[in-house]
Scaffold this active site. Structure first.
Site, PDB file in Angstrom:
ATOM      1  N   CYS A 164      68.503  46.835  50.859  1.00  0.00           N
ATOM      2  CA  CYS A 164      69.517  46.366  51.871  1.00  0.00           C
ATOM      3  C   CYS A 164      69.616  47.461  53.065  1.00  0.00           C
ATOM      4  O   CYS A 164      68.899  47.815  53.182  1.00  0.00           O
ATOM      5  CB  CYS A 164      71.176  46.505  51.194  1.00  0.00           C
ATOM      6  SG  CYS A 164      71.467  48.916  51.497  1.00  0.00           S
TER       7      CYS A 164
ATOM      8  N   GLU B  47      68.080  53.163  45.118  1.00  0.00           N
ATOM      9  CA  GLU B  47      66.909  53.749  46.222  1.00  0.00           C
ATOM     10  C   GLU B  47      67.011  55.355  46.793  1.00  0.00           C
ATOM     11  O   GLU B  47      66.792  56.295  46.865  1.00  0.00           O
ATOM     12  CB  GLU B  47      66.429  52.344  47.680  1.00  0.00           C
ATOM     13  CG  GLU B  47      66.253  51.203  46.676  1.00  0.00           C
ATOM     14  CD  GLU B  47      67.204  50.390  47.123  1.00  0.00           C
ATOM     15  OE1 GLU B  47      67.040  49.117  47.559  1.00  0.00           O
ATOM     16  OE2 GLU B  47      68.834  50.873  46.220  1.00  0.00           O
TER      17      GLU B  47
ATOM     18  N   HIS C 233      73.413  53.756  45.290  1.00  0.00           N
ATOM     19  CA  HIS C 233      71.908  52.137  45.025  1.00  0.00           C
ATOM     20  C   HIS C 233      70.765  53.350  44.626  1.00  0.00           C
ATOM     21  O   HIS C 233      70.643  54.825  44.464  1.00  0.00           O
ATOM     22  CB  HIS C 233      71.121  52.077  46.665  1.00  0.00           C
ATOM     23  CG  HIS C 233      72.533  50.848  46.336  1.00  0.00           C
ATOM     24  ND1 HIS C 233      72.473  49.837  47.704  1.00  0.00           N
ATOM     25  CD2 HIS C 233      74.312  50.262  46.428  1.00  0.00           C
ATOM     26  CE1 HIS C 233      73.121  48.891  48.078  1.00  0.00           C
ATOM     27  NE2 HIS C 233      74.273  49.171  47.423  1.00  0.00           N
TER      28      HIS C 233
ATOM     29  N   CYS D  19      70.331  50.975  52.771  1.00  0.00           N
ATOM     30  CA  CYS D  19      69.001  51.801  51.905  1.00  0.00           C
ATOM     31  C   CYS D  19      67.646  51.720  52.768  1.00  0.00           C
ATOM     32  O   CYS D  19      67.119  52.956  53.070  1.00  0.00           O
ATOM     33  CB  CYS D  19      68.276  51.399  50.377  1.00  0.00           C
ATOM     34  SG  CYS D  19      69.735  52.095  49.273  1.00  0.00           S
TER      35      CYS D  19
END
Length: 152
Positions: free
Chosen positions: A107, A81, A79, A110
């Site tokens: 999410c 992040e 991801h 993260c």
């Protein structure tokens, strides 16, 4: 007269540009980590280093009709992040007390990384179907700001 963007709008626009590097077929996500008005790190979602991108081989989540916000472990991508946090670690840049700007709400996976990175504020513009992440942020005392995504 030219309307000057707020700092949150400015850094979010940069996150949108970062997202253009994404290799995900479902969501192009960009993240920027900022401290004292200075960019420390950026990241976008895509396959881990030296692995094939979904752009090239297809998306297993699309092929298996997996709903957004579920079964994160079946995604090839790291991801945005996560990539921004990893890049800061690789380059020895502390992100403690920083703000993370992300084109999409983080999410739960993260959110846990953001909390443990001691990032103090998260600004995002697109919602994500993961209410648990927001509850984690609230409990951990991470400030959350939702900016409305601009109309195309």
């Amino acid at each position: 007269m030219v309307q000057r963007p707020t700092l949150d709008e400015y850094f979010m626009e940069i996150a949108r540009v970062v997202a253009k590097r994404s290799t995900c077929l479902r969501n192009q996500v960009g993240a920027v980590i900022v401290l004292d008005k200075r960019i420390l790190s950026t990241g976008y979602n895509g396959a881990p280093r030296n692995l094939q991108h979904c752009l090239d081989i297809g998306c297993i989540r699309q092929q298996q009709n997996i709903a957004s916000g579920t079964r994160h472990e079946l995604c090839r991508a790291v991801h945005a992040e996560q990539n921004a946090i990893i890049q800061s670690a690789l380059h020895g840049v502390s992100i403690e007390n920083a703000t993370l700007y992300c084109t999409h709400q983080p999410c739960i996976l993260c959110a846990k990384m953001i909390i443990n990175s001691n990032i103090k504020k998260v600004v995002f513009s697109n919602n994500y179907p993961d209410d648990e992440a927001i509850r984690f942020f609230d409990t951990a005392g991470v400030e959350i700001v939702s900016l409305t995504a601009p109309a195309d």
